[in-house]
Motif scaffolding. Structure first.
Motif, short mmCIF file in Angstrom:
data_model
loop_
_atom_site.label_atom_id
_atom_site.label_comp_id
_atom_site.label_asym_id
_atom_site.label_seq_id
_atom_site.Cartn_x
_atom_site.Cartn_y
_atom_site.Cartn_z
N THR A 89 0.82 -1.22 0.00
CA THR A 89 0.00 0.00 0.00
C THR A 89 0.85 1.27 0.00
OG1 THR A 89 -0.19 -0.20 2.41
CG2 THR A 89 -1.98 -1.09 1.09
N ARG A 90 2.17 1.11 -0.16
CA ARG A 90 3.08 2.26 -0.18
C ARG A 90 4.02 2.17 -1.38
NH1 ARG A 90 1.44 1.15 4.70
NH2 ARG A 90 1.15 2.78 6.25
N ALA A 100 7.88 -6.73 -2.04
CA ALA A 100 6.58 -7.34 -1.72
C ALA A 100 5.96 -7.95 -2.97
CB ALA A 100 5.65 -6.31 -1.11
N LEU A 101 6.04 -7.24 -4.10
CA LEU A 101 5.50 -7.78 -5.35
C LEU A 101 6.22 -9.07 -5.75
CD1 LEU A 101 4.99 -4.64 -7.65
CD2 LEU A 101 3.24 -5.98 -6.47
N LEU A 138 -3.56 -13.52 -3.68
CA LEU A 138 -2.78 -13.41 -2.44
C LEU A 138 -2.55 -11.94 -2.09
CD1 LEU A 138 -0.17 -16.26 -2.99
CD2 LEU A 138 -1.88 -16.15 -1.17
N SER A 139 -2.28 -11.11 -3.10
CA SER A 139 -2.07 -9.67 -2.85
C SER A 139 -3.33 -9.05 -2.25
CB SER A 139 -1.69 -8.96 -4.15
OG SER A 139 -0.50 -9.48 -4.69
N ALA A 140 -4.47 -9.35 -2.86
CA ALA A 140 -5.73 -8.81 -2.34
C ALA A 140 -6.01 -9.36 -0.94
CB ALA A 140 -6.88 -9.16 -3.29
N GLY A 141 -5.68 -10.62 -0.73
CA GLY A 141 -5.93 -11.24 0.57
C GLY A 141 -5.15 -10.60 1.69
N VAL A 142 -3.85 -10.34 1.47
CA VAL A 142 -3.05 -9.76 2.55
C VAL A 142 -3.49 -8.33 2.84
CG1 VAL A 142 -1.08 -11.26 2.10
CG2 VAL A 142 -1.18 -9.03 1.00
N ILE A 143 -3.88 -7.59 1.80
CA ILE A 143 -4.32 -6.21 2.02
C ILE A 143 -5.65 -6.16 2.77
CG2 ILE A 143 -5.10 -4.11 0.86
CD1 ILE A 143 -3.04 -4.66 -1.32
N SER A 145 -7.02 -8.59 4.65
CA SER A 145 -6.98 -9.22 5.97
C SER A 145 -6.18 -8.42 6.99
CB SER A 145 -6.41 -10.63 5.87
OG SER A 145 -5.06 -10.59 5.42
N SER A 146 -5.29 -7.54 6.50
CA SER A 146 -4.47 -6.76 7.43
C SER A 146 -4.25 -5.36 6.86
CB SER A 146 -3.13 -7.46 7.67
OG SER A 146 -2.34 -6.75 8.60
N PRO A 147 -5.29 -4.50 6.86
CA PRO A 147 -5.16 -3.15 6.28
C PRO A 147 -4.05 -2.37 6.98
CG PRO A 147 -7.46 -3.68 6.75
CD PRO A 147 -6.64 -4.74 7.41
N GLN A 148 -3.16 -1.79 6.19
CA GLN A 148 -2.01 -1.09 6.77
C GLN A 148 -1.79 0.29 6.16
OE1 GLN A 148 -0.08 -2.34 9.30
NE2 GLN A 148 -1.44 -4.12 9.37
#
Length: 275
Positions: A89-90, A100-101, A138-143, A145-148
């Motif tokens: 997200t940054r 991360a990508l 997986l990218s959508a899932g981590v974002i 499930s854990s908004p940062q």
């Protein structure tokens, strides 16, 4: 005619893709915990052995290699969910964003071929498509499930640059008492230069914001005047002494009523947080 042993047969394209993904995943773990963190963390970097072992099993064509591969992906992503979400997200931090990508693309390269094998259609097009779909999922899932993401409200760039900085160290906040005077935004920039993740948590306000190792994060608090106990919610950090107080001063006084963690009696506002 004696059949050729499975381990002696050449790897198929899906197997090569899965092996490459596992090796890339191991590289990302080493990069995350030895280079990109605040300090090297050899203990966490040892997680790279999981995808490395799964890559060896895949290369040897061991029958249960797909299970080992999925377990390796699940373990790595579960442990790194908050950090991956933070970096995704940054995009303004290009090195962390690219890492991360790469890690999520590697995870997709592992799971895509396994999904193709389950469908019994291990064609290059389908395998590649499933790998891409898995990486995106997986990218959508981590974002999700854990908004940062940061929410700095109406603060200008100049105000954000002037915010007081709070250092998160093992195991304390420096300073341990955070104060916001009348007319000042109730906001802070937390920096974590340690080898572990830390968090800024205020239970009474429903705040629990994680700051990954080697990262900084701006936190804006919306709350009535009062004293609030804060702590680090990661592991046993709070029990180890990582605690403090958040003091929000009233508009017309220089003192704050009530003991720590006690909401002002006159306040009936709903506590909110944007972080």
């Amino acid at each position: 005619m004696t059949p050729t042993p499975l381990a002696a047969r050449p790897l198929t394209l899906p197997d090569r893709l899965g092996t490459a993904g596992l090796l890339a995943l191991a590289f990302c773990e080493l990069l995350a915990h030895l280079v990109l963190g605040g300090q090297p963390n050899p203990g966490m970097a040892a997680l790279a052995v999981l995808p490395l072992a799964a890559a060896f099993l895949t290369w040897r064509r061991v029958r249960w290699a797909p299970i080992a591969s999925l377990l390796a992906v699940a373990a790595v992503i579960a442990i790194r969910t908050a950090s991956l979400s933070f970096d995704l997200t940054r995009p303004g931090d290009p090195l962390y964003f690219a890492a991360a990508l790469l890690e999520l693309a590697a995870a997709g390269a592992v799971t895509g071929p396994i999904a193709a094998a389950l469908l019994k259609r291990r064609t290059p097009a389908l395998t590649g498509g499933l790998a891409l779909a898995a990486a995106l999922a997986l990218s959508a899932g981590v974002i999700l499930s854990s908004p940062q993401s940061d929410d700095t409200g109406s603060l200008t760039a100049e105000q954000i640059a002037a915010l007081p900085t709070v250092d998160m160290v093992n195991y304390r906040f420096e300073p341990s008492i955070l104060r916001a005077a009348p007319g000042q935004p109730v906001a802070f920039t937390f920096t974590n230069d340690t080898d572990d993740a830390h968090a800024f948590a205020v239970d009474k306000l429903g705040i629990d914001i994680e700051v990954p190792s080697g990262r900084s994060r701006t936190v804006v608090v919306q709350a009535p005047p009062g004293r609030y106990a804060m702590h680090c919610s990661v592991g046993s950090h709070s029990a180890n002494g990582m605690k403090g107080q958040l003091v929000i001063t009233g508009q017309d006084t220089t003192t704050v009523p009530g003991p720590a963690d006690t909401d002002p009696a006159a306040s009936s506002d709903t506590h909110k947080h944007h972080g």
